[in-house]
Design an enzyme around this catalytic site. Structure first.
Site: not given
Ligand code: NBP
Length: 472
Positions: A10, A129-130, A183, A186-187, A190, A455
């Site tokens: 990912g 987180s971050g 987590k 935490h959110n 936030e 009750h």
């Molecule tokens: P996204 O939540 O936007 O996910 C993007 C990734 O998921 C891409 O690599 C995409 O592949 C892949 N993906 C999806 Br969408 N559907 C898929 C499937 N069916 N099979 C395989 N891969 C799939 O990315 P992110 O913002 O980097 O977040 C990643 C995780 O971390 C999420 O769960 C998010 O909630 C969490 N998170 C995010 C943050 C933040 O600040 N963004 C902070 C903390 C945690 P593709 O390129 O082929 O579409």
């Protein structure tokens, strides 16, 4: 080519930065992304010249990893995570470890831990987180699952995590879905703090007529105080200072006043209600986002529902410590943390998570979005009294409440006289006033319930369950 230490699935914002972080810390890596062009772009861009290989398919991906494999999934939570697990499982061997670093719902993680471990794979559900910067430079990480699985990645996580004065911002949280539960909470905290800062901005702008620059100066002042120094106050200052490059106006004033909620805030509130934890400040922040999303209805209502005009009121300025507004912000922020810690302690007992409150406060001190100086006080409070039933009862926090409660009440009275909504401030005042009231009016509620529904009720003067024929 030698096998890589670490695998990442990912290449979204988080995955890309986390793999660069792992590589920088000496862990050669292999990356896989569903859409291969993203892998190529990454390897030709930010991943170029580093110990990072790409894999076109999952077979190739696992072949490039040393055993036991350590694989971090950073994909969208929910169905995407299940899809990745299903696709990679046939390629895994006994002892391999899958880590889900997405924002998964903790109940999903409980299910996945049980399923994967029954196949002799390790499974860790890890809150991260971050944001993008934290992922690259050092996030706060909340891993949960079996301890032996955690032990297999402890040194990797310790190096990748943010570092603070007393260690790195990661620790074993507990079994099952506990990492994702922490987590989620935490959110929720936030959400609360973001709304609290938004309410202070609204009052400074509408009651005191302050400019973006002046409000940014207040944030800068708050960020130097022990009570409010935090990442969220720091970025609020940045947001308030930033100008629209087109016309030089405050950029924040050009942004649509609709906030989304991705799920974790909602899950915090649902969990709190299920567990019987009172989280009114956090709930108010979630509800404020829901209200904000009803933009067209609010525009319609503004023409029909009349409110008072803005009251002339001194919210304070930097020369007088920004009191009473600072009182409202400090107490509401404390309430958000207190309510979050309360959910954690109830969940710990209910789900046998055995959570260590001081450790959770410690790993939130760096890297994550709610990092703040206050977390040192929270860590101390739970270290000093491991049985502390509510953060507000710790002497330092109790002193803050006793000194600042009149200021909070004054700010709410100004807001309500001016018709300005301050849901987090108001909920905080009610929360504190309810908590410090030994006799609440629920005796009357109990009487009504017994009257219409038999009750029964308890009495204050004798043991047992009682019923009265109220309507005779
Ligand atoms: P996204 O939540 O936007 O996910 C993007 C990734 O998921 C891409 O690599 C995409 O592949 C892949 N993906 C999806 Br969408 N559907 C898929 C499937 N069916 N099979 C395989 N891969 C799939 O990315 P992110 O913002 O980097 O977040 C990643 C995780 O971390 C999420 O769960 C998010 O909630 C969490 N998170 C995010 C943050 C933040 O600040 N963004 C902070 C903390 C945690 P593709 O390129 O082929 O579409």
């Amino acid at each position: 080519m030698s096998k890589a230490h670490f695998g990442l699935i990912g290449l979204g914002v988080m995955g890309e930065n986390l793999v660069l972080n792992a590589e920088r810390n000496g862990f050669s890596s292999v990356v896989y992304n569903r859409t291969f062009s993203k892998t190529q772009d990454f390897l030709n861009g930010r991943g170029a010249g580093k110990s990072i290989q790409g894999a076109k398919d999952l077979q190739d991906f696992v072949n490039k990893l040393e055993r036991p494999r350590r694989i971090l999934m950073m994909v969208k939570a929910g169905a995407a995570t299940d899809a990745v697990i299903q696709k990679i499982s046939p390629y895994l061997q006994e002892g391999d470890l899958l880590i889900d670093g997405g924002n998964s719902q903790f109940a999903d993680t409980e299910r996945r831990v049980a399923e994967l471990e029954s196949k002799s794979f390790g499974y860790i559900g890890m809150g991260v987180s971050g944001g993008a910067k934290g992922a690259l430079e050092g996030p706060s990480m909340m891993p949960g699952g079996t301890k032996s699985s955690y032990d297999a990645i402890e040194s990797l996580l310790n190096k990748m995590a943010a570092q603070v004065d007393d260690g790195s911002c990661v620790c074993y949280i507990g079994p099952g879905g506990s990492g994702h539960f922490v987590k989620t909470v935490h959110n929720g905290i936030e959400y609360g703090i973001e709304q609290i800062l938004a309410e202070s901005y609204d009052l400074m702008k509408r009651v005191s007529g302050m400019s973006g620059e002046q409000m940014a100066n207040v944030m800068s002042y708050w960020n130097q105080t022990e009570e409010l120094s935090s990442y969220l106050v720091e970025i609020t200052e940045t947001c308030l200072r930033t100008k629209d490059p087109v016309d030089g106006d405050d950029l924040v004033e050009k942004i649509m006043d609709k906030a989304g909620q991705k799920g974790t805030g909602l899950w915090t509130v649902i969990s709190a209600l299920e567990l019987g934890a009172a989280v009114p400040t956090i709930y108010a922040s979630l509800n404020a986002r829901v209200m904000s999303s009803m933009k067209s209805k609010r525009e319609e209502a503004q023409l029909i529902l009349k409110g008072p005009s803005i009251e002339n009121f001194d919210l304070g300025d930097i020369s007088n410590g920004m009191s009473p507004l600072m009182d409202a912000v400090v107490l509401s922020t404390i309430a958000s943390y207190a309510q979050g810690m309360e959910i954690l302690s109830i969940a710990s007992a209910e789900y046998n998570y055995n959570l260590e409150m001081p450790s959770i406060a410690q790993i939130w001190k760096g890297g994550c979005i709610i990092r703040s100086k206050l977390l040192k006080r929270i860590q101390d409070a739970f270290n000093n009294d491991p049985q502390l039933s509510n953060l507000l009862l710790d002497p330092w926090f109790a002193d803050q409440i006793n000194r600042r409660l009149p200021g909070l009440a004054k700010v709410i009275s100004c807001a309500s006289n001016s018709g300005i909504p301050v849901p987090c401030f108001s909920s905080t005042l009610d929360y504190i006033n309810s908590f410090r009231t030994s006799r609440l009016p629920q005796n009357l509620v109990q009487a009504m319930r017994d009257c219409f529904g038999s009750h029964t009720y308890e009495r204050v003067d004798k043991e047992g369950d009682f019923h009265t024929e109220w309507l005779n």
